[in-house]
Write an enzyme that holds these catalytic residues in place. Structure first.
Site, PDB file in Angstrom:
ATOM      1  N   LEU A 160     -59.913 -64.721  43.655  1.00  0.00           N
ATOM      2  CA  LEU A 160     -60.958 -64.361  44.613  1.00  0.00           C
ATOM      3  C   LEU A 160     -61.318 -62.881  44.503  1.00  0.00           C
ATOM      4  O   LEU A 160     -62.474 -62.527  44.325  1.00  0.00           O
ATOM      5  CB  LEU A 160     -60.500 -64.694  46.037  1.00  0.00           C
ATOM      6  CG  LEU A 160     -61.442 -64.285  47.174  1.00  0.00           C
ATOM      7  CD1 LEU A 160     -62.764 -65.055  47.083  1.00  0.00           C
ATOM      8  CD2 LEU A 160     -60.780 -64.519  48.531  1.00  0.00           C
ATOM      9  N   ILE A 192     -54.659 -60.393  40.004  1.00  0.00           N
ATOM     10  CA  ILE A 192     -54.396 -61.828  40.015  1.00  0.00           C
ATOM     11  C   ILE A 192     -52.931 -62.103  39.664  1.00  0.00           C
ATOM     12  O   ILE A 192     -52.475 -61.852  38.545  1.00  0.00           O
ATOM     13  CB  ILE A 192     -55.331 -62.575  39.044  1.00  0.00           C
ATOM     14  CG1 ILE A 192     -56.797 -62.279  39.397  1.00  0.00           C
ATOM     15  CG2 ILE A 192     -55.038 -64.069  39.088  1.00  0.00           C
ATOM     16  CD1 ILE A 192     -57.187 -62.585  40.832  1.00  0.00           C
ATOM     17  N   ARG A 302     -18.570 -50.380  55.842  1.00  0.00           N
ATOM     18  CA  ARG A 302     -18.695 -48.938  55.604  1.00  0.00           C
ATOM     19  C   ARG A 302     -18.073 -48.136  56.747  1.00  0.00           C
ATOM     20  O   ARG A 302     -18.375 -48.382  57.917  1.00  0.00           O
ATOM     21  CB  ARG A 302     -20.179 -48.582  55.455  1.00  0.00           C
ATOM     22  CG  ARG A 302     -20.490 -47.110  55.327  1.00  0.00           C
ATOM     23  CD  ARG A 302     -20.115 -46.556  53.991  1.00  0.00           C
ATOM     24  NE  ARG A 302     -20.685 -45.236  53.801  1.00  0.00           N
ATOM     25  CZ  ARG A 302     -20.208 -44.348  52.933  1.00  0.00           C
ATOM     26  NH1 ARG A 302     -19.165 -44.660  52.170  1.00  0.00           N
ATOM     27  NH2 ARG A 302     -20.769 -43.170  52.802  1.00  0.00           N
ATOM     28  N   MET A 372     -30.248 -47.766  57.042  1.00  0.00           N
ATOM     29  CA  MET A 372     -28.902 -47.941  57.576  1.00  0.00           C
ATOM     30  C   MET A 372     -27.864 -48.121  56.472  1.00  0.00           C
ATOM     31  O   MET A 372     -26.663 -48.011  56.729  1.00  0.00           O
ATOM     32  CB  MET A 372     -28.886 -49.109  58.567  1.00  0.00           C
ATOM     33  CG  MET A 372     -29.679 -48.776  59.837  1.00  0.00           C
ATOM     34  SD  MET A 372     -30.031 -50.204  60.882  1.00  0.00           S
ATOM     35  CE  MET A 372     -28.410 -50.515  61.568  1.00  0.00           C
ATOM     36  N   GLU A 398     -53.604 -61.350  50.665  1.00  0.00           N
ATOM     37  CA  GLU A 398     -54.029 -62.496  51.469  1.00  0.00           C
ATOM     38  C   GLU A 398     -54.856 -62.049  52.677  1.00  0.00           C
ATOM     39  O   GLU A 398     -54.838 -62.645  53.740  1.00  0.00           O
ATOM     40  CB  GLU A 398     -52.826 -63.338  51.950  1.00  0.00           C
ATOM     41  CG  GLU A 398     -51.858 -63.756  50.867  1.00  0.00           C
ATOM     42  CD  GLU A 398     -52.425 -64.784  49.909  1.00  0.00           C
ATOM     43  OE1 GLU A 398     -53.590 -64.639  49.515  1.00  0.00           O
ATOM     44  OE2 GLU A 398     -51.701 -65.724  49.544  1.00  0.00           O
ATOM     45  N   GLU A 402     -55.488 -54.929  58.251  1.00  0.00           N
ATOM     46  CA  GLU A 402     -56.674 -54.430  58.960  1.00  0.00           C
ATOM     47  C   GLU A 402     -57.706 -55.553  59.124  1.00  0.00           C
ATOM     48  O   GLU A 402     -58.345 -55.689  60.168  1.00  0.00           O
ATOM     49  CB  GLU A 402     -57.279 -53.248  58.201  1.00  0.00           C
ATOM     50  CG  GLU A 402     -56.439 -51.968  58.257  1.00  0.00           C
ATOM     51  CD  GLU A 402     -55.182 -52.020  57.389  1.00  0.00           C
ATOM     52  OE1 GLU A 402     -54.265 -51.229  57.639  1.00  0.00           O
ATOM     53  OE2 GLU A 402     -55.123 -52.861  56.452  1.00  0.00           O
TER      54      GLU A 402
END
EC number: 1.3.8.5
Length: 415
Positions: A160, A192, A302, A372, A398, A402
Site C-alpha cells: 500500500l 514492504i 541481580r 531496569m 499499519e 497519529e
C-alpha cells in the site's frame, strides 16, 4: 489442523539470560497469575495459546538473536508454524485455513511474539494478505492463492505505502492501465515487509481517477516481467524480515488477478488494516509480556548494596506499573478483536484505540524493562533490547499512531 496440534503440545515458560525456553509440563509456573494471558479464555483458546507458546519457546526464542544480528528470514521455521495452522489463522477452512476468530488470532500472535516479535509481525502481515484474498477474491482466486499461503509454501506481502503516500494512502500513484486482459502497472511501493522474498504481492493501484474510489487491488506474482525490488533496507529492528521497495515498470498483471471489483481496492486495504492493527498490537503485547517476565527475574537475581534489586520499593512500583499497562493493553486489544469479529459499528474506532494504546504502552514497558536491566539491558546478549527495537516499529506502521488518533476523533465527532 491447529486443533490437532493443540492436543500434542503443552508449555511452560521460564526466563533465561537472554530469552525464553520451554520446560516440561511438570515444571513450576513462571507466569505470575495477575498477568497470566490465559485468564478469560475458554478451554479451546487456552489450547491454541499453549501450542503457540510452546512453538515460540522451542523454535523461535533460541534463534531470535541470530535472526536479528544476521538478518535471516527464517523460512523453515515459519513453515513449521504453518504446519500448526499459523499460516492462515483466520482464513476459511475450505482453502486450508484454520478458520479461527480474531480473538483467537490475537491470542496466538501474542504468544508467538514472546519468541520473536519481528518474525511474528511478518507472519501477521502474511495472514492479513491471505485473509484479504479469502474474503474478497472469487472462488477461483481463493483456491489458487490461499492453499499455498496457508502452508507457507508461498509467502505474501502487503503493498500500500509509496514513497509519496504513507498516512495519506488514498493519494497513491501506482497506476494500472488496462490493456485487453492485462493491467500494466507502473510505480513503486515503499517499506514492504518481505519485499524480494515473498511470492505474492497484494498491491493497491490506481485504475481510475483521484481519491479512494479510483483504487483497485491486484495480486502480482513473483517472477512477473516488470516486477523488481530495491535494496534491502537497514533497519533498527524487524531484522528477521527483509524490507525493500517493490517496483513496477510496465508490469503486466492478468485482469484475472484483480481482487474484488475495480474501485474496491481502498475498501479492501482498509478492511485488512483493521485486523492488521489488532495483529501488530498483539505482537507488541507479546514483546511486553516477555519483557515483564525477564525484568521480574532479573530483579530477583541481580544484587546491589547487598540485596536483590527486587527488594527496592521504587523498582517494585515500576514493575507494578509495567504489569498494569500490560493487562490494560491486553484487555483493549481483545475487546477490539471481538468487536471486529462481530462486525460492530464501533469496530474501526476500537481497532484504532487498541493499536494506539497498546503499541505505545507496550513499547514503554519494553523500554522500562531495558532501563531496569541497567547496563546489561543494552547488551545484545540480553533479549530485552531486541524487544525494544522490534516493538518500536509498531507505533509507526499499519497506520501511525497519529493517524489512529485522527480515526478515533473522527468517529467521535461524526456520531
Amino acid at each position: 489442523m491447529l486443533r490437532t496440534g493443540c492436543r500434542r503440545l503443552g508449555v511452560r515458560l521460564v526466563c533465561l539470560r537472554g530469552g525464553l525456553r520451554a520446560l516440561d509440563q511438570t515444571g513450576p509456573r513462571s507466569l505470575t497469575s495477575c498477568i497470566d494471558p490465559s485468564i478469560g479464555l475458554n478451554e479451546e483458546q487456552k489450547e491454541f495459546q499453549k501450542v503457540a507458546f510452546d512453538f515460540a519457546a522451542r523454535e523461535m526464542a533460541p534463534n531470535m538473536a541470530e535472526w536479528d544480528q544476521k538478518e535471516l528470514f527464517p523460512v523453515d521455521v515459519m513453515r513449521k508454524a504453518a504446519q500448526l495452522g499459523f499460516g492462515g489463522i483466520y482464513v476459511r477452512t475450505d482453502v486450508g485455513g484454520s478458520g479461527l476468530s480474531r480473538l483467537d488470532t490475537s491470542v496466538i500472535f501474542e504468544a508467538l511474539a514472546t519468541g520473536c516479535t519481528s518474525t511474528t509481525a511478518y507472519i501477521s502481515i502474511h495472514n492479513m494478505c491471505a485473509w484479504m484474498i479469502d474474503s474478497y477474491g472469487n472462488e477461483e482466486q481463493r483456491h489458487k492463492f490461499c492453499p499455498p499461503l496457508c502452508t507457507m509454501e508461498k509467502f505474501a506481502s502487503y503493498c500500500l505505502t509509496e514513497p509519496g503516500s504513507g498516512s495519506d494512502a488514498a493519494s497513491l500513484m501506482t497506476s494500472a492501465k488496462r490493456q485487453g486482459d492485462h493491467y500494466l502497472l507502473n510505480g513503486s511501493k515503499a517499506f514492504i515487509s518481505g519485499g524480494g522474498e515473498s511470492d505474492i504481492y497484494v498491491v493497491m493501484c490506481r485504475t481510475g481517477g483521484p481519491g479512494p474510489k479510483g483504487i483497485s487491488c491486484v495480486v502480482v506474482e513473483k517472477g512477473t516481467p516488470g516486477l523488481s525490488f530495491g535494496k534491502k533496507e537497514k533497519k533498527v529492528g524487524w531484522n528477521s524480515q527483509p524490507t525493500r521497495a517493490v517496483i513496477f515498470e510496465d508490469c503486466a498483471v492478468p485482469v484475472a488477478n484483480r481482487i474484488g471489483k475495480e474501485g474496491q481496492g481502498f475498501l479492501i486495504a482498509m478492511k485488512g488494516l483493521n485486523g492488521g492493527r489488532i495483529n501488530v498490537a498483539s505482537c507488541s503485547l507479546g514483546a511486553a509480556h516477555a519483557s515483564v517476565i525477564l525484568t521480574r527475574d532479573h530483579l530477583n537475581v541481580r544484587k546491589q548494596f547487598g540485596e536483590p534489586l527486587a527488594s527496592n520499593q521504587y523498582l517494585q512500583f515500576k514493575l507494578a506499573d509495567m504489569a498494569t499497562r500490560l493487562v490494560a493493553s491486553r484487555l483493549i486489544i481483545r475487546n477490539a478483536a471481538v468487536a471486529l469479529q462481530e462486525e460492530r459499528e464501533d469496530a474501526v474506532a476500537l481497532c484504532s484505540m487498541a493499536k494506539l494504546f497498546a503499541t505505545d504502552e507496550c513499547f514503554a514497558i519494553c523500554n522500562q524493562a531495558l532501563q531496569m536491566h541497567g547496563g546489561y539491558g543494552y547488551l545484545k546478549d540480553y533479549a530485552v533490547q531486541q524487544y525494544v527495537r522490534d516493538s518500536r516499529a509498531h507505533q509507526i506502521l499499519e497506520g501511525s499512531n497519529e493517524v489512529m488518533r485522527m480515526l478515533i476523533s473522527r468517529s467521535l465527532i461524526l456520531e
